[in-house]
Design a protein around this motif. Structure first.
Motif, mmCIF file in Angstrom:
data_model
loop_
_atom_site.group_PDB
_atom_site.id
_atom_site.type_symbol
_atom_site.label_atom_id
_atom_site.label_comp_id
_atom_site.label_asym_id
_atom_site.label_seq_id
_atom_site.Cartn_x
_atom_site.Cartn_y
_atom_site.Cartn_z
ATOM 1 N N HIS A 26 0.830 -1.215 0.000
ATOM 2 C CA HIS A 26 0.000 0.000 0.000
ATOM 3 C C HIS A 26 0.859 1.258 0.000
ATOM 4 O O HIS A 26 0.656 2.173 0.807
ATOM 5 N N SER A 27 1.838 1.276 -0.899
ATOM 6 C CA SER A 27 2.734 2.421 -1.021
ATOM 7 C C SER A 27 2.700 2.990 -2.424
ATOM 8 O O SER A 27 2.186 2.370 -3.357
ATOM 9 N N VAL A 28 3.261 4.189 -2.563
ATOM 10 C CA VAL A 28 3.473 4.810 -3.865
ATOM 11 C C VAL A 28 4.937 5.251 -3.931
ATOM 12 O O VAL A 28 5.596 5.394 -2.899
ATOM 13 N N THR A 29 5.448 5.431 -5.135
ATOM 14 C CA THR A 29 6.839 5.820 -5.311
ATOM 15 C C THR A 29 6.931 7.186 -5.960
ATOM 16 O O THR A 29 6.106 7.546 -6.802
ATOM 17 N N GLY A 30 7.965 7.924 -5.565
ATOM 18 C CA GLY A 30 8.176 9.249 -6.133
ATOM 19 C C GLY A 30 9.407 9.347 -6.993
ATOM 20 O O GLY A 30 9.712 10.410 -7.537
ATOM 21 N N CYS A 31 10.139 8.222 -7.139
ATOM 22 C CA CYS A 31 11.364 8.259 -7.929
ATOM 23 C C CYS A 31 11.648 6.872 -8.501
ATOM 24 O O CYS A 31 11.484 5.863 -7.808
ATOM 25 N N ILE A 32 12.071 6.831 -9.758
ATOM 26 C CA ILE A 32 12.429 5.571 -10.405
ATOM 27 C C ILE A 32 13.813 5.699 -11.019
ATOM 28 O O ILE A 32 14.153 6.729 -11.610
ATOM 29 N N THR A 33 14.612 4.670 -10.847
ATOM 30 C CA THR A 33 15.969 4.615 -11.405
ATOM 31 C C THR A 33 16.086 3.384 -12.291
ATOM 32 O O THR A 33 15.625 2.303 -11.917
ATOM 33 N N VAL A 34 16.716 3.551 -13.439
ATOM 34 C CA VAL A 34 16.940 2.456 -14.382
ATOM 35 C C VAL A 34 18.445 2.334 -14.620
ATOM 36 O O VAL A 34 19.151 3.344 -14.730
ATOM 37 N N PHE A 35 18.945 1.089 -14.668
ATOM 38 C CA PHE A 35 20.371 0.899 -14.959
ATOM 39 C C PHE A 35 20.570 -0.271 -15.920
ATOM 40 O O PHE A 35 19.783 -1.223 -15.934
ATOM 41 N N ILE A 36 21.609 -0.176 -16.716
ATOM 42 C CA ILE A 36 22.012 -1.247 -17.632
ATOM 43 C C ILE A 36 23.531 -1.359 -17.565
ATOM 44 O O ILE A 36 24.224 -0.382 -17.277
ATOM 45 N N ARG A 37 24.039 -2.572 -17.830
ATOM 46 C CA ARG A 37 25.492 -2.728 -17.830
ATOM 47 C C ARG A 37 25.897 -3.961 -18.615
ATOM 48 O O ARG A 37 25.113 -4.903 -18.771
ATOM 49 N N THR A 38 27.127 -3.941 -19.087
ATOM 50 C CA THR A 38 27.717 -5.110 -19.730
ATOM 51 C C THR A 38 28.309 -6.002 -18.643
ATOM 52 O O THR A 38 28.181 -5.709 -17.453
#
Length: 428
Positions: free
Chosen positions: A283-295
């Motif tokens: 029952h939460s909401v988020t205010g920030c999203i982070t995306v990452f990619i790597r070899t």
């Protein structure tokens, strides 16, 4: 009345879950692998006796696997989660208060419940859990959570304990503390252990007799509380309600290198769907999203690249569609062609309860094309998926999904899928 807490810990839990439905493997070496069947994450005692360490990559011990005919299993999280739920349900019958500490551990408050014969009560717990689930457990008892954890360690290590040990008695407690390394204390990590060893604190007893103020000045309040707990003074209460997570992370290493943007986008969409479900469950909401990619950083022969990007959301959300749209926008910023991507993931942060008032969108769609938060829609989707697992997927579909983790040796979902129930053949 002196407090009495118990820690009930399942023995080699993942392995034990597999053996419940494969009794022919009892007494034989068995190991469970991580995602992509990469590393050892659970070992039977027979595997431990071969000197195989936790977390070792499979390719490094392949010769031992072949030589000793070690039975390998891919991680079957659906099975393990369900078996854990059955264990915890059984334990609830033995104590008025229970804290589920992890998938295979639980603290029980036994104060006033079994003061006449705690050891006998512990054996009763062991027998009941095994009869109900087939999972072997050990029971450690003491006046504090730290002592219960220490007692459980000893109950597992020394067979003479019979799987149950009570450290309420100070004489027995001191005797054990004098022979157990300080690194076995709950909450004392490898770095703290090294620092303690440098100042002559090598055993649990050496730590227990230290003045609390000295330990706090040289380390921190957490270690000082541990000293108090080792002396039978409770500092850590039972957490009957699991606290909400402050961050939610979903990531995976791929079974093959991904070079196409659409494949990375499809993977992130699935991660966002899974993270959003967890977010709504608490029952939460988020205010920030982070995306990452790597070899792959462990392959020096491949071109190396890794990037991450974050976005602060104008309106805190729990809507899967909003998260997927934002993740794709971030992926566009960091994606570079010409690389073979080994891992990707996303993180939700700045979590807060969903009932806290916040800014809402005036129109159905914002300027960046993101859909508006629709909690009622997400609630319906979750209800349908609980009744019919994976019936509705908001994640991107239609793309090649051979990037998904390898599960070459996965067992059946014996308890959660009607099509994979155990079949018993009876001779005529």
């Amino acid at each position: 009345m002196q407090p009495l807490l118990a820690l009930v810990d399942c023995n080699n839990f993942y392995v034990s879950c597999e053996r419940v439905f494969r009794p022919d493997l009892i007494g034989k070496p068995v190991a469970v692998l991580s995602n992509n069947d990469g590393c050892i994450v659970a070992r039977s005692q027979e595997v431990k006796d071969l000197g195989i360490k936790m977390g070792v990559p499979l390719f490094q011990i392949q010769q031992l696997v072949n030589q000793h005919q070690i039975k390998l299993f891919s991680s079957n999280y659906a099975l393990y989660a369900d078996m854990s739920s059955r264990v915890m349900s059984t334990l609830e019958e033995f104590a008025p208060n229970l804290e589920v500490y992890s998938i295979d551990e639980a603290f029980l408050d036994l104060t006033g419940v079994c003061h006449k014969d705690p050891i006998a009560y512990g054996h009763r717990i062991r027998k009941s859990v095994f009869r109900a689930t087939g999972i072997p457990v050990c029971v450690g008892m003491g006046p504090t959570k730290t002592l219960a954890k220490l007692a459980n360690f000893a109950a597992k290590k020394w067979k003479k304990a019979g799987g149950v040990l009570d450290l309420s008695d100070q004489v027995r407690r001191e005797k054990l503390m004098r022979i157990v390394p300080v690194g076995e204390v709950w909450g004392i990590g490898s770095r703290t252990t090294a620092k303690l060893n440098q100042i002559g604190i090598n055993t649990v007893w050496d730590l227990a007799i230290q003045p609390g103020k000295r330990i706090q000045s040289q380390f921190n309040i957490v270690v000082a509380r541990t000293v108090l707990e080792l002396n039978g003074i409770p500092c850590l209460e039972l957490e009957e309600i699991v606290p909400d997570k402050q961050q939610i992370v979903c990531s995976r290493s791929f079974s093959r290198r991904l070079t196409v943007y659409k494949e990375l986008s499809a993977a992130l969409a699935e991660f966002c769907s899974r993270a959003a479900e967890k977010l709504r469950k608490q029952h939460s909401v988020t205010g920030c999203i982070t995306v990452f990619i790597r070899t792959n950083p462990f392959n020096p022969h491949e071109p190396q690249y890794q990037r991450a990007a974050s976005a602060k959301l104008d309106t805190a959300t729990q809507d899967t569609r909003v998260l997927i749209t934002t993740a794709n926008r971030l992926l566009e910023q960091i994606y570079q062609p010409g690389y073979g991507y080994h891992k990707a993931g996303m993180q939700l942060s700045r979590l807060q309860p969903e009932n806290i008032p916040g800014q809402i969108d005036l129109f159905d769609f914002s300027d960046n094309g993101s859909p508006t938060e629709n909690r009622q829609l997400m609630k319906v989707v979750d209800q349908i998926n609980r009744r019919f697992p994976k019936a509705i997927s908001i994640a991107t579909t239609g793309f090649d999904k051979t990037w998904k983790p390898k599960v070459e040796w996965v067992s059946q979902r014996y308890t959660t899928d009607w099509g994979e129930l155990v079949c018993v053949m009876c001779g005529g």
